[in-house]
Design a protein around this motif. Structure first.
Motif, PDB file in Angstrom:
ATOM      1  N   THR A   1       0.824  -1.212   0.000  1.00  0.00           N
ATOM      2  CA  THR A   1       0.000   0.000   0.000  1.00  0.00           C
ATOM      3  C   THR A   1       0.857   1.260   0.000  1.00  0.00           C
ATOM      4  N   GLN A   2       2.041   1.205   0.623  1.00  0.00           N
ATOM      5  CA  GLN A   2       2.896   2.385   0.645  1.00  0.00           C
ATOM      6  C   GLN A   2       3.431   2.729  -0.737  1.00  0.00           C
TER       7      GLN A   2
ATOM      8  N   GLY B   1       0.867   4.942  -1.923  1.00  0.00           N
ATOM      9  CA  GLY B   1       0.284   5.774  -0.877  1.00  0.00           C
ATOM     10  C   GLY B   1       0.382   7.257  -1.118  1.00  0.00           C
TER      11      GLY B   1
END
Length: 460
Positions: free
Chosen positions: A20-21, A24
């Motif tokens: 997800t980062q 992000g």
């Protein structure tokens, strides 16, 4: 905006510790990625602050035991990302033995898959070469060969159709550790020297690419008329002579003090002069964007940042022209034109806040002159540039905000030539006046008997 640093492709470092980062933030793809494939302490702290649910969700991404090192656990995203990087990039292993079982297996698997696909596509059997075209490099200490590193280099060679052999590899780059107490001399190179030389070679390659793609365009804009192909070819040929001379010098380097001085002079052209020139141009560009430099410009001057050559290939191409012009013009001034492309102790990049060169006129006058190129705010004289070392006289070429990447040719005051024109109809600049782009271009490409006709006062 001037806050932080002038806009560039790689304007930040982005730490990636989860799938997800990676998506992000909107500028993740414009940042240099630091991949935390075994977990990130900062992400752990943030998860702990959010509560038990967030902490329990992140704990599987952290490595705690040797067993967890032996497999990718639930981190298939990092395995896939590493595999993609191996397929699309050249990897340099530094400070890492590649003995980590899971990573070693992943790297070998990707390269072996590439080799199999190459064979299925009918591209022939592996060729006997030295392996320098392999998409991997390994840095290791002198006197010891890392088995796992050699295995990865050999697998990378086979991936591109090469078979370099068993005992050595041209992409295995060796360095010496810093000498211990009691040792007489420091062998060359240390790890720091190896990395500096790699940066120098990489920057030179980027310059060559920038000159090939942007030289004609930027010179045409600066001169105000199409640039003849013969002049461009002369500059490209001389740049190749310079690059070959630097590589030839490097083959002779050892622990002798004179060789280390030569190393410092050669790498100084990229890590001090060229990088400094790119900074000055980036500062001017950022100041124009902000409609007023003020205190923010002073803050940028104090901070250490590097503006990448790839973000302005026209600047990188013109920077190569400026270096070439100075080398050739100073050699003509000393009447030592035959070996102008070789390193000389009387010409060296200066160390300071701005791009500078130190040069001596002859053996009878060994104290050097110092020439500095800097951006100066309009209407301000500014203090004398700080450059380390003794010098006979300080010369400063001041760039204005509208001069990026260099001042254009100055228009004559009336019809015909200006009344104080020098040879070839150009105005002879005064001691504090920066030569225009026409003069710099002529220094870079013209025969030596032409670039020595005038404009001496710009350098003495």
């Amino acid at each position: 905006a001037l806050k932080g640093s002038p806009p560039a492709t790689f304007d930040a470092f982005c730490r990636i510790a989860s799938a997800t980062q990676f998506f992000g933030r909107g500028d993740d793809r414009r940042a240099a990625h630091l991949l935390k494939i075994h977990g990130c302490a900062e992400s752990y702290r943030w998860a702990r602050k959010r509560g038990k649910d967030s902490l329990h969700a992140y704990l599987p991404a952290l490595v705690f035991t040797f067993r967890e090192i032996q497999n990718w656990r639930e981190d298939s995203w990092s395995r896939d990302l590493v595999s993609t990087l191996l397929r699309t990039r050249t990897i340099v292993f530094c400070g890492y033995s590649t003995a980590d079982p899971v990573l070693h297996d992943t790297i070998r698997t990707v390269y072996e898959e590439m080799a199999r696909r190459r064979g299925k596509n009918g591209k022939g059997t592996p060729k006997e070469k030295d392996g320098s075209e392999a998409p991997a490099f390994f840095l290791g200490g002198e006197g010891k060969t890392e088995f796992h590193g050699m295995e990865i280099l050999r697998a990378a060679s086979r991936a591109v159709g090469l078979d370099p052999g068993l005992t050595d590899h041209s992409n295995y780059l060796r360095f010496h550790f810093v000498k211990k107490a009691g040792e007489v001399s420091q062998p060359f190179p240390t790890l720091d020297e190896m990395m500096r030389w790699l940066f120098h070679l990489t920057f030179r390659r980027r310059q060559r690419q920038a000159v090939d793609s942007d030289l004609g365009r930027v010179v045409t804009l600066l001169l105000g008329h199409p640039c003849p192909e013969a002049e461009q070819r002369a500059v490209k040929d001389d740049l190749e002579k310079l690059f070959r001379a630097e590589k030839t010098a490097a083959l002779r380097w050892n622990e002798e003090p004179s060789h280390r001085f030569q190393f410092e002079r050669i790498v100084g052209w990229t890590e001090r002069f060229q990088v400094g020139l790119m900074r000055e141009l980036a500062l001017a560009d950022a100041s124009l964007r902000s409609a007023g430099p003020g205190i923010e410009l002073m803050g940028l001057r104090r901070s250490r940042w590097y503006y990448p050559a790839l973000d302005h290939t026209d600047w990188a191409a013109w920077g190569a022209v400026v270096e070439l012009a100075l080398r050739r013009r100073i050699s003509a001034l000393r009447q030592q034109t035959r070996g102008w492309m070789y390193d000389q102790p009387w010409l060296t990049p200066g160390a300071g806040e701005h791009p500078s060169v130190l040069y001596a006129l002859d053996k009878l006058q060994p104290t050097p002159f110092c020439l500095t190129i800097r951006l100066r705010p309009p209407g301000r004289r500014g203090r004398s540039p700080a450059v380390r070392g003794a010098r006979r006289h300080q010369l400063t070429w001041d760039l204005g905000y509208a001069d990026v990447p260099w001042p254009r040719r100055k228009a004559p005051s009336g019809p015909g030539e200006s009344p104080d024109a020098g040879p070839r109809g150009k105005k002879a600049p005064g001691p504090a006046e920066i030569p225009d782009a026409v003069t710099i271009w002529e220094w870079a490409h013209a025969p030596f008997n032409r670039i020595g006709e005038g404009s001496l006062e710009t350098l003495i």
